[in-house]
Design a protein around this motif. Structure first.
Motif, PDB file in Angstrom:
ATOM      1  N   VAL B  12      66.619 -15.494  30.633  1.00 44.68           N
ATOM      2  CA  VAL B  12      66.344 -16.899  30.926  1.00 44.68           C
ATOM      3  C   VAL B  12      66.170 -17.659  29.625  1.00 44.68           C
ATOM      4  O   VAL B  12      65.408 -17.237  28.759  1.00 44.68           O
ATOM      5  N   SER B  13      66.870 -18.749  29.490  1.00 44.70           N
ATOM      6  CA  SER B  13      66.723 -19.559  28.288  1.00 44.70           C
ATOM      7  C   SER B  13      66.511 -21.023  28.663  1.00 44.70           C
ATOM      8  O   SER B  13      66.672 -21.416  29.821  1.00 44.70           O
ATOM      9  N   VAL B  14      66.113 -21.797  27.680  1.00 45.40           N
ATOM     10  CA  VAL B  14      66.017 -23.242  27.860  1.00 45.40           C
ATOM     11  C   VAL B  14      66.917 -23.913  26.827  1.00 45.40           C
ATOM     12  O   VAL B  14      67.061 -23.423  25.709  1.00 45.40           O
ATOM     13  N   ASP B  15      67.532 -25.011  27.212  1.00 40.76           N
ATOM     14  CA  ASP B  15      68.299 -25.836  26.284  1.00 40.76           C
ATOM     15  C   ASP B  15      67.700 -27.226  26.295  1.00 40.76           C
ATOM     16  O   ASP B  15      67.348 -27.739  27.357  1.00 40.76           O
ATOM     17  N   CYS B  16      67.606 -27.836  25.122  1.00 36.49           N
ATOM     18  CA  CYS B  16      67.023 -29.169  25.021  1.00 36.49           C
ATOM     19  C   CYS B  16      68.077 -30.164  24.568  1.00 36.49           C
ATOM     20  O   CYS B  16      68.641 -30.031  23.485  1.00 36.49           O
ATOM     21  N   VAL B  17      68.325 -31.153  25.399  1.00 42.34           N
ATOM     22  CA  VAL B  17      69.269 -32.202  25.032  1.00 42.34           C
ATOM     23  C   VAL B  17      68.449 -33.403  24.582  1.00 42.34           C
ATOM     24  O   VAL B  17      67.758 -34.028  25.378  1.00 42.34           O
ATOM     25  N   VAL B  18      68.506 -33.694  23.274  1.00 38.02           N
ATOM     26  CA  VAL B  18      67.683 -34.762  22.718  1.00 38.02           C
ATOM     27  C   VAL B  18      68.579 -35.921  22.308  1.00 38.02           C
ATOM     28  O   VAL B  18      69.501 -35.742  21.517  1.00 38.02           O
ATOM     29  N   PHE B  19      68.284 -37.091  22.891  1.00 36.75           N
ATOM     30  CA  PHE B  19      69.066 -38.280  22.570  1.00 36.75           C
ATOM     31  C   PHE B  19      68.262 -39.228  21.695  1.00 36.75           C
ATOM     32  O   PHE B  19      67.057 -39.387  21.874  1.00 36.75           O
ATOM     33  N   LEU B  69      63.267 -25.119  16.309  1.00 38.22           N
ATOM     34  CA  LEU B  69      64.619 -25.347  15.791  1.00 38.22           C
ATOM     35  C   LEU B  69      64.780 -26.681  15.073  1.00 38.22           C
ATOM     36  O   LEU B  69      65.734 -26.874  14.324  1.00 38.22           O
ATOM     37  N   THR B  70      63.883 -27.601  15.312  1.00 45.28           N
ATOM     38  CA  THR B  70      64.067 -28.932  14.714  1.00 45.28           C
ATOM     39  C   THR B  70      62.803 -29.495  14.084  1.00 45.28           C
ATOM     40  O   THR B  70      62.855 -30.545  13.450  1.00 45.28           O
ATOM     41  N   GLY B  71      61.672 -28.838  14.265  1.00 44.64           N
ATOM     42  CA  GLY B  71      60.424 -29.362  13.735  1.00 44.64           C
ATOM     43  C   GLY B  71      59.807 -30.456  14.584  1.00 44.64           C
ATOM     44  O   GLY B  71      58.702 -30.913  14.308  1.00 44.64           O
ATOM     45  N   LEU B  72      60.505 -30.888  15.634  1.00 46.95           N
ATOM     46  CA  LEU B  72      59.981 -31.977  16.463  1.00 46.95           C
ATOM     47  C   LEU B  72      58.749 -31.531  17.248  1.00 46.95           C
ATOM     48  O   LEU B  72      58.721 -30.439  17.822  1.00 46.95           O
ATOM     49  N   LYS B  73      57.752 -32.407  17.258  1.00 52.79           N
ATOM     50  CA  LYS B  73      56.523 -32.106  18.006  1.00 52.79           C
ATOM     51  C   LYS B  73      56.194 -33.242  18.965  1.00 52.79           C
ATOM     52  O   LYS B  73      56.608 -34.383  18.760  1.00 52.79           O
ATOM     53  N   ASN B  74      55.422 -32.903  19.982  1.00 53.87           N
ATOM     54  CA  ASN B  74      54.984 -33.912  20.951  1.00 53.87           C
ATOM     55  C   ASN B  74      56.139 -34.675  21.576  1.00 53.87           C
ATOM     56  O   ASN B  74      56.131 -35.899  21.639  1.00 53.87           O
ATOM     57  N   ILE B  75      57.126 -33.961  21.984  1.00 55.76           N
ATOM     58  CA  ILE B  75      58.271 -34.584  22.627  1.00 55.76           C
ATOM     59  C   ILE B  75      58.133 -34.393  24.125  1.00 55.76           C
ATOM     60  O   ILE B  75      57.821 -33.297  24.586  1.00 55.76           O
ATOM     61  N   TYR B  76      58.331 -35.469  24.853  1.00 51.15           N
ATOM     62  CA  TYR B  76      58.256 -35.382  26.306  1.00 51.15           C
ATOM     63  C   TYR B  76      59.602 -34.946  26.850  1.00 51.15           C
ATOM     64  O   TYR B  76      60.577 -35.692  26.803  1.00 51.15           O
ATOM     65  N   LEU B 117      64.339 -38.381  25.227  1.00 52.42           N
ATOM     66  CA  LEU B 117      64.792 -39.566  24.494  1.00 52.42           C
ATOM     67  C   LEU B 117      63.793 -39.799  23.376  1.00 52.42           C
ATOM     68  O   LEU B 117      62.598 -39.913  23.633  1.00 52.42           O
ATOM     69  N   ILE B 118      64.266 -39.898  22.151  1.00 51.64           N
ATOM     70  CA  ILE B 118      63.312 -40.118  21.056  1.00 51.64           C
ATOM     71  C   ILE B 118      63.825 -41.159  20.065  1.00 51.64           C
ATOM     72  O   ILE B 118      65.011 -41.449  20.006  1.00 51.64           O
ATOM     73  N   LYS B 119      62.875 -41.697  19.317  1.00 46.22           N
ATOM     74  CA  LYS B 119      63.247 -42.590  18.220  1.00 46.22           C
ATOM     75  C   LYS B 119      63.984 -41.771  17.179  1.00 46.22           C
ATOM     76  O   LYS B 119      63.562 -40.681  16.814  1.00 46.22           O
ATOM     77  N   ILE B 120      65.060 -42.322  16.686  1.00 49.97           N
ATOM     78  CA  ILE B 120      65.849 -41.562  15.728  1.00 49.97           C
ATOM     79  C   ILE B 120      65.108 -41.431  14.405  1.00 49.97           C
ATOM     80  O   ILE B 120      65.431 -40.608  13.553  1.00 49.97           O
ATOM     81  N   SER B 121      64.042 -42.206  14.262  1.00 50.23           N
ATOM     82  CA  SER B 121      63.256 -42.128  13.027  1.00 50.23           C
ATOM     83  C   SER B 121      62.292 -40.955  13.022  1.00 50.23           C
ATOM     84  O   SER B 121      61.675 -40.658  12.012  1.00 50.23           O
ATOM     85  N   ARG B 122      62.129 -40.305  14.147  1.00 52.81           N
ATOM     86  CA  ARG B 122      61.203 -39.162  14.202  1.00 52.81           C
ATOM     87  C   ARG B 122      61.606 -38.136  13.162  1.00 52.81           C
ATOM     88  O   ARG B 122      62.786 -37.836  12.984  1.00 52.81           O
ATOM     89  N   LYS B 123      60.596 -37.575  12.523  1.00 53.19           N
ATOM     90  CA  LYS B 123      60.901 -36.670  11.422  1.00 53.19           C
ATOM     91  C   LYS B 123      61.384 -35.322  11.942  1.00 53.19           C
ATOM     92  O   LYS B 123      60.712 -34.645  12.710  1.00 53.19           O
TER      93      LYS B 123
END
Lengths: 242, 242
Positions: B12-19, B69-76, B117-123
């Motif tokens: 079982v895996s998860v894939d994250c589609v981030v726009f 994989l991307t360092g992104l945190k607190n993403i809904y 969906l995230i701000k493209i400025s997110r680090k």
DNA sequence: CCAAAAGTGTTATCGATACACCCATGT
DNA sequence: ACATGGGTGTATCGATAACACTTTTGG
């Protein structure tokens, strides 16, 4: 990352939430496993579901499992959500049941949920060697406890179809006999959405649904003015949501 | 039912589609695995994703994997669909990549798709030892081929957010800077839904969205009439769809 | 004064809502 | 004649869609 132990790593299963309408109430199809080798009291009710085969697509598995457990064929199932809380099969009763029926030692389950709306007249094999199926009023989903997290799963399915009915009302036609009255349709609509539609406004709205045909037939043997019958012509109707 | 072989049974895996939105185009976040032990040409682009841990909820796994994989945190992240075609990891390149990165022999994958969906400025940590992340124009999803069935997965995610944006337009505010102009908002809306909104009608509609506040500030350093800025006040806005 | 984009108001149409009375049938 | 449920029309409201000109600013 840890090497995976076959015992602990999640098995994948599908659960099918099947709704039907008996003219008065919305029903959900639940099964009971006949634990014939022991008499140890009540076995919990469950949604029809099982683990998928090694080489089987999810949709295929859902169709197969539903057929195996209820005899239902040619049911259009829609995937609505997946459930993967590691604790969802922690209840010892559920664990024991899983091991008996699958002959596998299963640590946890990831389950893909499917939902269907069917005519309650569809022929169901209610009794088989191993299982008993039965229609239950959907209020059961709030009153008695199902195995696993099946209350939650079924309630999410209900929510899913509520949305669907709201925006793609033609999905309701799957639940009624081929020829039905406007009152039957309205009752069904109101029961599912928990609304009280105005008779005239509802009529107006339905008559502009593509594919809904007013017939020149009327219901027979009613002790009052016979209501007109309607039919849904699938070909002319809106394409299913995809 | 067959006894399950750990090798063949689905992982079982998860894939994250981030726009994200860069002001002009809608972008999707893809990663490339740095295969540093070999120079064998181009490695395919993929959605950030990985198999879940033995004892981890699906949502938790999605959040963890995206962070790793991307360092992104607190993403809904919202779950939108699961994918289980047994052939989806049949491509030898994909198989090889899976085995290298997971150190497991994986017959097939059942993947739960998440979208954000995230701000493209997110680090974002674009470069790490093992992976490279990058924003790609969403038209890439139709032009070049991703690993596995990730084109399909990402396009379904796109479809999911299109619906969401249409009925819960406030989700767009996640993609813009805290203070934004009406034109930015309209451009974003039109790019996602492939529409051409009328300036006045759009304004009217947006002004009645709960929580959207008109500020007394204006954009600076523009070589024309400075546009007014707006802000979304989350507290006053509609509750997330849940 | 010109170019570039911002900003603003009115009318027409459509869909949704609210609402009350007569009709057909069986007893 | 009455009880039961069936069947119908109109007016209002709110949301959406169509549509064009004036304003601000920098160069």
């Amino acid at each position: 990352m840890n090497r995976v132990q076959s015992v602990l790593y999640p098995y994948v299963s599908v659960d099918c939430v099947v709704f039907g309408f008996d003219g008065e109430r919305l029903k959900v199809l639940l099964i009971e496993r006949n634990m014939n080798n022991s008499s140890e009291g009540l076995s919990d009710k469950k949604l029809p579901g099982s683990i998928i085969y090694e080489n089987e697509d999810l949709n295929t598995a859902a169709v197969r499992v539903l057929h195996e457990l209820t005899g239902l064929k040619n049911i259009y199932l829609s995937q609505f959500h997946s459930f993967g809380n590691p604790e969802r099969s922690n209840n010892p009763r559920d664990k024991q049941w899983l091991e008996r029926t699958t002959k596998l030692k299963i640590g946890r389950l990831v389950t893909v949920g499917y939902v269907a709306l069917i005519k309650i007249s569809r022929k169901i094999i209610f009794e088989s060697e191993s299982t008993t199926a039965r229609w239950y009023d959907i209020k059961s989903l709030n009153t008695f406890q199902l195995a696993f997290d099946h209350n939650k799963v079924a309630l999410e399915a209900l929510n899913y179809i509520r949305n669907k009915v709201k925006y793609e009302t033609y999905t309701l036609f799957e639940l009624l006999p081929q020829k039905f009255t406007m009152t039957q349709l309205r009752n069904l609509y109101d029961i599912i959405l928990e609304t009280k539609s105005d008779v005239r406004n509802f009529q107006k709205k339905m008559l502009q649904v593509e594919g809904l045909e007013q017939l020149d037939e009327f219901q027979k043997d009613v002790p009052y003015r016979a209501p007109r019958l309607y039919r849904y012509n699938k070909r002319k109707g809106a394409a299913p949501s995809k």
